[in-house]
Scaffold this motif. Structure first.
Motif, PDB file in Angstrom:
ATOM      1  N   VAL A  84      12.477 -11.912  -3.187  1.00  0.00           N
ATOM      2  CA  VAL A  84      11.428 -11.620  -2.213  1.00  0.00           C
ATOM      3  C   VAL A  84      11.489 -10.146  -1.810  1.00  0.00           C
ATOM      4  O   VAL A  84      10.454  -9.483  -1.664  1.00  0.00           O
ATOM      5  CB  VAL A  84      11.562 -12.542  -0.975  1.00  0.00           C
ATOM      6  CG1 VAL A  84      10.602 -12.129   0.133  1.00  0.00           C
ATOM      7  CG2 VAL A  84      11.341 -13.993  -1.369  1.00  0.00           C
ATOM      8  N   VAL A  85      12.685  -9.618  -1.659  1.00  0.00           N
ATOM      9  CA  VAL A  85      12.847  -8.216  -1.270  1.00  0.00           C
ATOM     10  C   VAL A  85      12.283  -7.292  -2.347  1.00  0.00           C
ATOM     11  O   VAL A  85      11.589  -6.312  -2.034  1.00  0.00           O
ATOM     12  CB  VAL A  85      14.333  -7.898  -0.977  1.00  0.00           C
ATOM     13  CG1 VAL A  85      14.533  -6.421  -0.743  1.00  0.00           C
ATOM     14  CG2 VAL A  85      14.822  -8.707   0.211  1.00  0.00           C
ATOM     15  N   LEU A  88       8.481  -7.494  -2.185  1.00  0.00           N
ATOM     16  CA  LEU A  88       8.026  -6.745  -1.021  1.00  0.00           C
ATOM     17  C   LEU A  88       8.113  -5.244  -1.283  1.00  0.00           C
ATOM     18  O   LEU A  88       7.181  -4.495  -0.972  1.00  0.00           O
ATOM     19  CB  LEU A  88       8.853  -7.122   0.215  1.00  0.00           C
ATOM     20  CG  LEU A  88       8.508  -6.398   1.510  1.00  0.00           C
ATOM     21  CD1 LEU A  88       7.078  -6.699   1.932  1.00  0.00           C
ATOM     22  CD2 LEU A  88       9.480  -6.792   2.606  1.00  0.00           C
ATOM     23  N   GLY A  91       5.393  -4.177  -3.588  1.00  0.00           N
ATOM     24  CA  GLY A  91       4.144  -4.192  -2.833  1.00  0.00           C
ATOM     25  C   GLY A  91       3.977  -2.948  -1.975  1.00  0.00           C
ATOM     26  O   GLY A  91       2.896  -2.357  -1.911  1.00  0.00           O
ATOM     27  N   LEU A  92       5.064  -2.529  -1.331  1.00  0.00           N
ATOM     28  CA  LEU A  92       5.013  -1.315  -0.513  1.00  0.00           C
ATOM     29  C   LEU A  92       4.792  -0.063  -1.367  1.00  0.00           C
ATOM     30  O   LEU A  92       4.052   0.851  -0.975  1.00  0.00           O
ATOM     31  CB  LEU A  92       6.301  -1.178   0.309  1.00  0.00           C
ATOM     32  CG  LEU A  92       6.465  -2.198   1.435  1.00  0.00           C
ATOM     33  CD1 LEU A  92       7.876  -2.123   2.023  1.00  0.00           C
ATOM     34  CD2 LEU A  92       5.413  -1.980   2.512  1.00  0.00           C
TER      35      LEU A  92
END
Length: 108
Positions: A84-85, A88, A91-92
């Motif tokens: 998940v990290v 994320l 995505g950033l």
């Protein structure tokens, strides 16, 4: 035309980076040669990109999309876990690239 060179620069960098592990610390000749050629081609293409694309935008797209591609290649071909990290973080990075492109497009 700058964005065509940018795609070429990203592709060359991604191929070179994907082959880094195969060099075994630059002790294997042909993978090492392939990595060096890939990076040289990437920087040649990137030098053409910055003739028509602001350097900050070009580098953000080059490094951001390259990073996202390497994470995907690592997961699919090298068995690296997707967390998940990581999702994320990618995505950033993509959001940052989009923001810089929108801001860069209106700045000149």
């Amino acid at each position: 035309m700058g964005y065509v060179f940018l795609l070429g620069a990203i592709a060359a960098e991604v191929v070179a980076t994907s082959l880094l592990k195969a060099t075994e610390g630059f002790s294997k000749l042909w993978p090492t040669v392939a990595v060096m050629v890939g990076y040289i081609l990437a920087f040649i293409a990137l030098s053409q990109v910055v003739k028509s694309v602001p350097v900050g935008v070009a580098y953000a797209v080059w490094s951001g999309l390259g990073t996202a591609a390497i994470v995907a290649i690592g997961a699919v071909f090298l068995g690296e876990p997707i967390t998940v990290v990581k999702v994320l973080g990618i995505g950033l990075i993509v959001a940052g690239v989009v923001i810089l492109n929108v801001g860069g497009a209106t700045a000149h």
